[in-house]
Design an enzyme around this catalytic site. Structure first.
Site, PDB file in Angstrom:
ATOM      1  N   GLY A  97     -33.560 -23.517   8.768  1.00 24.91           N
ATOM      2  CA  GLY A  97     -31.768 -23.360   8.513  1.00 24.91           C
ATOM      3  C   GLY A  97     -31.611 -21.841   8.550  1.00 24.91           C
ATOM      4  O   GLY A  97     -30.491 -21.571   9.421  1.00 24.91           O
ATOM      5  N   ASP A 108     -34.599 -33.093   2.208  1.00 23.21           N
ATOM      6  CA  ASP A 108     -34.790 -32.918   1.265  1.00 23.21           C
ATOM      7  C   ASP A 108     -36.154 -32.834   1.268  1.00 23.21           C
ATOM      8  O   ASP A 108     -36.029 -34.408   0.569  1.00 23.21           O
ATOM      9  CB  ASP A 108     -33.993 -34.103   0.286  1.00 23.21           C
ATOM     10  CG  ASP A 108     -34.097 -33.276  -1.331  1.00 23.21           C
ATOM     11  OD1 ASP A 108     -35.585 -32.452  -1.515  1.00 23.21           O
ATOM     12  OD2 ASP A 108     -33.333 -32.963  -2.621  1.00 23.21           O
ATOM     13  N   TYR A 167     -41.472 -18.336 -10.160  1.00 26.91           N
ATOM     14  CA  TYR A 167     -41.707 -18.426  -8.488  1.00 26.91           C
ATOM     15  C   TYR A 167     -43.141 -18.061  -8.168  1.00 26.91           C
ATOM     16  O   TYR A 167     -43.711 -18.548  -7.210  1.00 26.91           O
ATOM     17  CB  TYR A 167     -40.665 -16.859  -8.009  1.00 26.91           C
ATOM     18  CG  TYR A 167     -40.635 -16.997  -6.279  1.00 26.91           C
ATOM     19  CD1 TYR A 167     -40.263 -18.381  -5.742  1.00 26.91           C
ATOM     20  CD2 TYR A 167     -41.999 -16.120  -6.007  1.00 26.91           C
ATOM     21  CE1 TYR A 167     -40.297 -18.157  -4.353  1.00 26.91           C
ATOM     22  CE2 TYR A 167     -41.089 -15.870  -4.443  1.00 26.91           C
ATOM     23  CZ  TYR A 167     -40.606 -16.563  -3.073  1.00 26.91           C
ATOM     24  OH  TYR A 167     -41.487 -16.527  -2.212  1.00 26.91           O
TER      25      TYR A 167
END
Length: 252
Positions: free
Chosen positions: A17, A64, A160
């Site tokens: 997206g 998801d 991260y």
């Protein structure tokens, strides 16, 4: 078929997206693939779909990546629509949380960035190999999105960096397992790219990345997507377990 022609192939892109995922979807569609655009936010997936040539040939779905049932549902929907499962996979879904008070244990970042790739890859390969696990070169290709931070580390982005370091190790492990089953696995290590994700960085963090990058600029999503598409194509047919740095020289 030209080496960069994906005509007749079905590609599944997570995180399609926005950002690198969106740029990859557009380039795959440009080169003839039928693209399954997935994102947690289905509206952004539909926006990507609207930007693609012949949008009726493609599919936008909510997914998801941390939920096994959601992942399997997407794989099944894609197979039912096209009569075959996806043979190309780009794991681009990812999150970045810079506020340590929001994700104190790192669980949210690890779940999306690493567990998500595990679940999607598992469902993808199981469906692709179902009933046909004999050796067959060119059966499928997977490209995972890691990060140069997964190689370099970062004092303020420990969760991260850990998740992306895990993606590198996981990609190599999958590559070793899947190569003789006809599925190639590689990953890319982008440097700083201007996306919705990088907007979570402070101005100081953003500039620090720029300063560590020899050309003195951030990368463009299209530049990363071009390498991803190359790795998906027959032009990279002897690349297995490669982790390609697309970082403008940061981390070298």
């Amino acid at each position: 078929m030209a080496p960069s022609d994906f005509t007749g192939q079905v590609a599944l892109v997570t995180g399609g997206g926005s950002g690198i995922g969106r740029a990859t979807c557009l380039q795959l569609a440009r080169d003839g693939a039928r693209v399954v655009v997935t994102d947690l936010n289905v509206e952004t997936a539909r926006e990507t779909l609207s930007l693609m040539p012949n949008p009726e040939k493609h599919l936008a779905l909510q997914m998801d990546v941390t939920q096994q049932s959601a992942v399997q549902s997407v794989i099944t929907t894609a197979r039912d629509k096209y009569g075959e499962p996806p043979s190309l996979l780009v794991n681009a879904a990812g999150i970045l949380i810079t506020d340590p008070s929001v994700d104190k244990t790192g669980t949210d970042v690890i779940n999306v960035n690493l567990k998500g790739i595990f679940l999607v890859t598992q469902a993808f390969t199981e469906e692709l190999l179902r009933g046909n696990e004999g050796a067959q070169e060119g059966k499928g290709v997977i490209v995972n999105i890691a990060s140069i931070v997964g190689k370099m580390g970062h004092p303020e982005l420990k969760n991260y960096a850990a998740s992306k370091g895990g993606v590198i190790a996981y990609s190599k492990s999958c590559a070793a397992e899947m190569a003789r089953k006809g599925i190639r696995v590689n990953c890319v290590l982008p440097g700083l790219v201007k996306t919705a994700l990088s907007k979570r960085l402070s101005e100081e963090q953003f500039q620090a990345f720029i300063d560590k990058t020899p050309p003195g600029r951030y990368g463009k999503t299209e530049e990363i997507a071009e390498v991803i598409v190359f790795l998906l194509s027959r032009r990279s047919s002897f690349m297995v377990g490669a982790c390609v740095e697309i970082s403008g020289g940061a981390g070298m």
